[in-house]
Design a protein around this motif. Structure first.
Motif, short mmCIF file in Angstrom:
data_model
loop_
_atom_site.label_atom_id
_atom_site.label_comp_id
_atom_site.label_asym_id
_atom_site.label_seq_id
_atom_site.Cartn_x
_atom_site.Cartn_y
_atom_site.Cartn_z
N THR A 58 62.46 24.14 96.52
CA THR A 58 61.79 23.60 95.35
C THR A 58 60.90 24.66 94.69
OG1 THR A 58 61.74 21.36 96.28
CG2 THR A 58 60.19 21.84 94.51
N GLN A 59 61.03 24.80 93.38
CA GLN A 59 60.16 25.70 92.63
C GLN A 59 58.84 24.97 92.34
OE1 GLN A 59 61.81 28.06 89.30
NE2 GLN A 59 63.72 26.94 89.68
N GLN A 61 55.27 25.69 90.35
CA GLN A 61 54.67 26.62 89.41
C GLN A 61 53.42 26.03 88.79
OE1 GLN A 61 58.35 26.59 87.17
NE2 GLN A 61 58.66 28.78 87.55
N GLN A 75 54.14 31.34 90.13
CA GLN A 75 54.64 30.69 91.34
C GLN A 75 53.48 30.40 92.30
OE1 GLN A 75 57.85 29.78 91.84
NE2 GLN A 75 58.42 30.59 89.82
N ARG A 100 61.96 21.02 90.81
CA ARG A 100 60.92 21.85 90.21
C ARG A 100 59.68 21.01 89.95
NH1 ARG A 100 61.62 25.06 84.42
NH2 ARG A 100 60.15 26.73 84.82
#
Length: 377
Positions: A58-59, A61, A75, A100
């Motif tokens: 999973t991103q 940010q 990140q 995300r």
């Protein structure tokens, strides 16, 4: 509670690529975590709390407040996310997993909101629309020392927002236009401001149609977050709903100030926020500096003044700003209606129902002379 400014993350959602936009991304607030199952709980802006697994791919940010370009995110780790943070979540094809998560931290939002609030106060003006002609709007403002007028100049570049009925959130105001502004509306503008504070070339305008009600408390229901008052204008019961977005304020004890020898009664006082060397702030500045109040501290018999939008029910309103210990505010309003300041009461003492009702009658049965702030950033 952090006041979320309008649609910042929703605008980010629209900036996503078409492929990602088709995955039912949503905006919400982090409600909790389940560490043992690596899940994040999110309360969408519309809907119930959902839990999503956060797999290693999973991103996660972070985006600065107000930023509209997803390319400027950084990140972070999922452990950097906190309850209360605003998030834009894009699920996997399996909707129980997050692909995300774009985060705007609650502390960043609070800092941005505070800066925005201070900017509205520093570069802004607020009052009741007295007239509108061409590109100029004249506002009527009231202070402890009487009424003043201010001029707001608008242009094609000015942005307009309007409060909706039954809404108490500044952030929920909808896009509008100068054509929707009417005499009698409350209006707040910010932009290039003159040194005397009476002229503003507006970059942004927010306006709405508000009610100002006043009366002595007859009952307080802390559990239901409701206050019942005897409406001074109608002598009928009025139920006031207090939400998490309502602002509760308490007027200082002006009785002690006046009995201490301040010359000229209310006009001779120097209230909180008065500029050095004399003069008096307008009521929006005074309200900004008043200490907060708690619902549970309000008692039957205490006089309050409250602002609200016009709702569907004549016997119930939702508070935007509620001011306790508000006898002095009613006296200020009476001055705008031709009533003699202090009429019916000794200087600085609490007014009885007869005195306050007489003042209301001098204003045509309303508190139109009192610019109690409804437009609170």
């Amino acid at each position: 509670m952090v006041a979320i400014k309008p649609t910042t993350l929703a605008m980010l959602l629209m900036a996503l690529s078409p492929a990602m936009a088709q995955t039912k991304s949503f905006v919400g607030t982090v409600a909790g975590f389940k560490v043992e199952s690596a899940e994040i709980q999110v309360k969408p802006d519309t809907g119930e709390v959902v839990s999503l697994r956060v797999p290693p791919g999973t991103q996660v940010q972070r985006v600065p407040p107000g930023e509209k370009d997803l390319k400027k995110t950084e990140q972070i780790k999922i452990t950097d996310v906190a309850v209360g943070d605003r998030v834009l979540v894009t699920p996997m094809p399996d909707p129980s997993e997050a692909r995300r998560i774009v985060v705007m931290s609650s502390s960043d939002i609070a800092g941005r909101n505070e800066a925005d609030r201070l900017d509205w106060n520093r570069r802004g003006v607020m009052g009741i629309v007295a007239s509108k002609k061409g590109s100029e709007i004249t506002l009527r403002m009231r202070s402890l020392q009487g009424e003043r007028t201010a001029t707001v100049t608008v242009s094609d570049a000015t942005r307009y927002r309007q409060y909706a009925p039954d809404s108490v959130k500044f952030a929920d105001a909808k896009n509008s236009s100068v054509a929707e502004i009417s005499v009698g509306d409350q209006l707040r503008a910010r932009g290039q401001k003159s040194e005397d504070g009476l002229k503003v070339t507006a970059e942004e305008v927010v306006f709405g149609t508000f009610l100002t009600k006043a009366g002595p408390i007859t009952a307080v229901n802390v559990e239901a977050r409701e206050i019942t008052v005897k409406d001074l204008a109608t002598s009928k019961p009025l139920v006031i709903k207090v939400t998490a977005d309502s602002q509760l304020k308490k007027m200082p004890n002006f009785s002690a100030m006046m009995q201490g020898g301040a010359p000229g009664g209310a006009a001779g006082m120097r209230p909180p926020g008065a500029p050095p060397g004399g003069g008096a702030p307008d009521l929006s500045q005074m309200l900004e500096r008043m200490p907060p109040a708690k619902l549970e501290d309000l008692k039957p018999g205490e006089t309050i003044v409250v602002s609200s939008t016009k709702g569907a029910s004549a016997g119930q309103i939702t508070a935007i700003i509620l001011v306790a210990n508000a006898d002095m505010l009613i006296r200020i309003a009476s001055m705008g209606g031709g009533a003699r300041p202090g009429a019916g009461s000794a200087a600085g003492t609490s007014m009885g129902m007869g005195a306050m009702g007489g003042m209301m009658g001098g204003m045509g049965g309303g508190l139109g002379g009192l610019d109690l702030g409804g437009l609170t950033p």
